[in-house]
Design an enzyme around this catalytic site. Structure first.
Site, PDB file in Angstrom:
ATOM      1  CB  SER A  20      -4.291   5.677   5.930  1.00  0.00           C
ATOM      2  OG  SER A  20      -3.285   4.768   5.264  1.00  0.00           O
ATOM      3  CE1 TYR A 157       1.848  -3.859  -6.441  1.00  0.00           C
ATOM      4  CE2 TYR A 157       2.075  -3.892  -8.739  1.00  0.00           C
ATOM      5  CZ  TYR A 157       1.675  -3.341  -7.592  1.00  0.00           C
ATOM      6  OH  TYR A 157       0.698  -2.356  -7.725  1.00  0.00           O
TER       7      TYR A 157
HETATM    8  P1  NAP Z   1       0.099   4.168  -1.428  1.00  0.00           P
HETATM    9  O1  NAP Z   1      -0.125   5.374  -1.705  1.00  0.00           O
HETATM   10  O2  NAP Z   1       1.456   3.284  -1.294  1.00  0.00           O
HETATM   11  O3  NAP Z   1      -0.785   3.526  -0.149  1.00  0.00           O
HETATM   12  C1  NAP Z   1      -1.022   2.151   0.236  1.00  0.00           C
HETATM   13  C2  NAP Z   1      -2.062   1.895   1.261  1.00  0.00           C
HETATM   14  O4  NAP Z   1      -2.123   0.462   1.646  1.00  0.00           O
HETATM   15  C3  NAP Z   1      -1.782   2.762   2.500  1.00  0.00           C
HETATM   16  O5  NAP Z   1      -3.244   3.255   3.052  1.00  0.00           O
HETATM   17  C4  NAP Z   1      -1.400   1.698   3.380  1.00  0.00           C
HETATM   18  O6  NAP Z   1      -1.785   1.994   4.929  1.00  0.00           O
HETATM   19  C5  NAP Z   1      -1.931   0.347   3.164  1.00  0.00           C
HETATM   20  N1  NAP Z   1      -1.379  -0.819   3.519  1.00  0.00           N
HETATM   21  C6  NAP Z   1      -0.070  -1.082   3.217  1.00  0.00           C
HETATM   22  N2  NAP Z   1       0.180  -2.127   3.913  1.00  0.00           N
HETATM   23  C7  NAP Z   1      -0.898  -2.598   4.554  1.00  0.00           C
HETATM   24  C8  NAP Z   1      -1.312  -3.534   5.486  1.00  0.00           C
HETATM   25  N3  NAP Z   1      -0.490  -4.494   5.817  1.00  0.00           N
HETATM   26  N4  NAP Z   1      -2.574  -3.488   6.173  1.00  0.00           N
HETATM   27  C9  NAP Z   1      -3.416  -2.379   5.725  1.00  0.00           C
HETATM   28  N5  NAP Z   1      -3.048  -1.448   4.923  1.00  0.00           N
HETATM   29  C10 NAP Z   1      -1.917  -1.571   4.430  1.00  0.00           C
HETATM   30  O7  NAP Z   1      -0.613   3.184  -2.674  1.00  0.00           O
HETATM   31  P2  NAP Z   1      -1.613   3.457  -3.856  1.00  0.00           P
HETATM   32  O8  NAP Z   1      -0.761   3.875  -5.008  1.00  0.00           O
HETATM   33  O9  NAP Z   1      -2.690   4.255  -3.323  1.00  0.00           O
HETATM   34  O10 NAP Z   1      -1.836   1.862  -4.120  1.00  0.00           O
HETATM   35  C11 NAP Z   1      -3.264   1.400  -3.727  1.00  0.00           C
HETATM   36  C12 NAP Z   1      -3.617  -0.107  -4.377  1.00  0.00           C
HETATM   37  O11 NAP Z   1      -3.312   0.089  -5.744  1.00  0.00           O
HETATM   38  C13 NAP Z   1      -2.546  -0.893  -4.215  1.00  0.00           C
HETATM   39  O12 NAP Z   1      -2.960  -2.082  -4.143  1.00  0.00           O
HETATM   40  C14 NAP Z   1      -1.666  -0.870  -5.439  1.00  0.00           C
HETATM   41  O13 NAP Z   1      -0.940  -2.121  -5.666  1.00  0.00           O
HETATM   42  C15 NAP Z   1      -2.715  -0.526  -6.441  1.00  0.00           C
HETATM   43  N6  NAP Z   1      -2.014   0.084  -7.720  1.00  0.00           N
HETATM   44  C16 NAP Z   1      -1.460   1.213  -7.591  1.00  0.00           C
HETATM   45  C17 NAP Z   1      -0.910   1.801  -8.796  1.00  0.00           C
HETATM   46  C18 NAP Z   1      -0.188   3.190  -8.589  1.00  0.00           C
HETATM   47  O14 NAP Z   1       0.502   3.431  -9.830  1.00  0.00           O
HETATM   48  N7  NAP Z   1      -0.149   4.078  -7.471  1.00  0.00           N
HETATM   49  C19 NAP Z   1      -1.003   1.059  -9.902  1.00  0.00           C
HETATM   50  C20 NAP Z   1      -1.576   0.090 -10.014  1.00  0.00           C
HETATM   51  C21 NAP Z   1      -1.912  -0.607  -8.782  1.00  0.00           C
HETATM   52  P3  NAP Z   1      -1.031   2.663   5.849  1.00  0.00           P
HETATM   53  O15 NAP Z   1      -0.117   3.798   5.461  1.00  0.00           O
HETATM   54  O16 NAP Z   1      -2.020   2.962   7.037  1.00  0.00           O
HETATM   55  O17 NAP Z   1       0.078   1.660   6.580  1.00  0.00           O
END
Ligand code: NAP
Length: 247
Positions: A20, A157
Site C-alpha cells: 500500500s 527484526y
Molecule cells: P513501510 O513504508 O513501513 O510500509 C510497510 C508496508 O507493509 C505497508 O504497505 C503495510 O501495509 C505493510 N504491512 C505491514 N504489516 C502488514 C501485515 N501484517 N500484512 C500485510 N501488510 C503489512 O515499509 P517499507 O520501508 O516500504 O518496507 C518494505 C519492506 O522493505 C519491509 O519488509 C522492510 O523490512 C524492508 N526494508 C525497508 C528498509 C527501509 O529503509 N525502508 C530497509 C531494508 C528493508 P498497511 O499499511 O496496508 O498495513
C-alpha cells in the site's frame, strides 16, 4: 503468461505483499508499467491501496494480514481463481521493532517474526504449489542489511530478515529443478515511512557510514525486482542495495 483481453497482450501475474505504500507500492507501480498484472496486498491502508489501483493499469487490491496463514491462503486463492497462475511473488510486507532485548516481549518477538518471516513461509508454501505445476515462477524476498550484519536494539527484526535470506537459499536449491527461482533483495536505508522517525541529525550521522552518503529511493529497490525478473540465470542470491554500506 495470460492474455489481457482488454489490451490483447500477454501479461505476467505478480503478487506483492505489503504494497500500500513505501517500497511495495513502488514495486507494484514498476511492474504495472512493465506489463505485469499485479495483486496488491494491503492490510490497514485501504485508501492508499485503492488509489494505486485507480491510477495504474492491471492492479487489483486484496486485503490480507500476512501474519495469518488462513488470510494468506485467501490471497493466493484469489489470485489463482482470477488469473489461473502466479509468475512472481514478492514477499515485501514488513514491520520494524526498535527495542533492547530486555524490553522485547514474547508478543513483540512473535509479531515481528509472524509478519516478516512466517508470512513468507505461508505465501511461498501456497504459491509454490502452483509454480511447481506451471514449471516456472520466481519468489523475491525483501530482506534487509540487518539480516546480514545484525542491528543493535533490532534483534527480532534482524533475526526475521536473516531467516528470509536462509529461506531464499534453501528454497532456491529445492525448487530450482522445477524452474522456480528464489532471490532476496536486501536494502540498506531507503526513504519511506519506516524511517520517518529519524531526525535530520540522526540521518546525517547514518550517512557518515554509507559510502554514497545518502538514503536510497524506493525506485532503486523496485528496479532490482525487474532486473532479477529479467535475468533467468540468477537464483539463491541476496542482492544488496545499500549505497556500499556493507563492505
Ligand atoms: P513501510 O513504508 O513501513 O510500509 C510497510 C508496508 O507493509 C505497508 O504497505 C503495510 O501495509 C505493510 N504491512 C505491514 N504489516 C502488514 C501485515 N501484517 N500484512 C500485510 N501488510 C503489512 O515499509 P517499507 O520501508 O516500504 O518496507 C518494505 C519492506 O522493505 C519491509 O519488509 C522492510 O523490512 C524492508 N526494508 C525497508 C528498509 C527501509 O529503509 N525502508 C530497509 C531494508 C528493508 P498497511 O499499511 O496496508 O498495513
Amino acid at each position: 503468461m495470460v492474455e489481457n483481453q482488454e489490451k490483447n497482450i500477454q501479461t505476467k501475474i505478480a503478487i506483492v505483499t505489503g504494497a500500500s505504500r513505501g517500497i511495495g507500492a513502488e514495486i507494484v507501480k514498476t511492474l504495472s508499467k512493465n506489463n505485469y498484472t499485479v495483486v496488491l496486498n494491503y492490510n490497514k491502508s485501504k485508501n492508499l491501496a485503492e488509489k494505486i489501483a485507480n491510477e495504474f493499469a492491471n492492479v487489483y487490491t486484496f486485503k490480507t494480514d500476512v501474519s495469518k496463514y488462513d488470510e494468506v491462503q485467501h490471497l493466493i486463492d484469489f489470485t489463482i481463481n482470477k488469473f489461473g497462475r502466479i509468475d512472481l511473488l514478492v514477499n515485501n510486507a514488513g514491520i520494524d521493532l526498535i527495542k533492547p532485548i530486555n524490553d522485547t516481549s514474547l508478543e513483540d518477538f512473535d509479531n515481528v517474526l509472524k509478519t516478516n518471516l512466517y508470512s513468507a513461509f505461508y505465501s511461498s508454501k501456497e504459491a509454490s504449489k502452483y509454480m511447481i505445476n506451471q514449471k516456472s515462477g520466481h519468489i523475491i524476498n525483501i530482506s534487509s542489511i540487518w539480516g546480514l550484519i545484525g542491528a543493535s536494539c533490532e534483534m527480532a527484526y534482524s533475526v526475521s530478515k536473516a531467516g528470509l535470506d536462509a529461506m531464499t537459499k534453501s528454497l532456491a536449491k529445492e525448487l530450482g529443478l522445477s524452474n522456480i527461482r528464489v532471490n532476496s533483495i536486501a536494502p540498506g536505508i531507503i526513504e519511506t515511512e519506516m524511517n520517518s522517525f529519524l531526525s535530520e541529525d540522526e540521518k546525517n550521522e547514518l550517512y557518515k557510514e554509507i559510502p554514497l552518503g545518502k538514503m536510497g529511493s524506493t525506485n532503486e529497490v523496485a528496479s532490482c525486482v525487474l532486473f532479477l525478473e529479467n535475468n533467468l540465470y540468477i537464483t539463491g542470491q541476496i542482492l544488496q542495495v545499500n549505497g556500499g554500506w556493507n563492505m
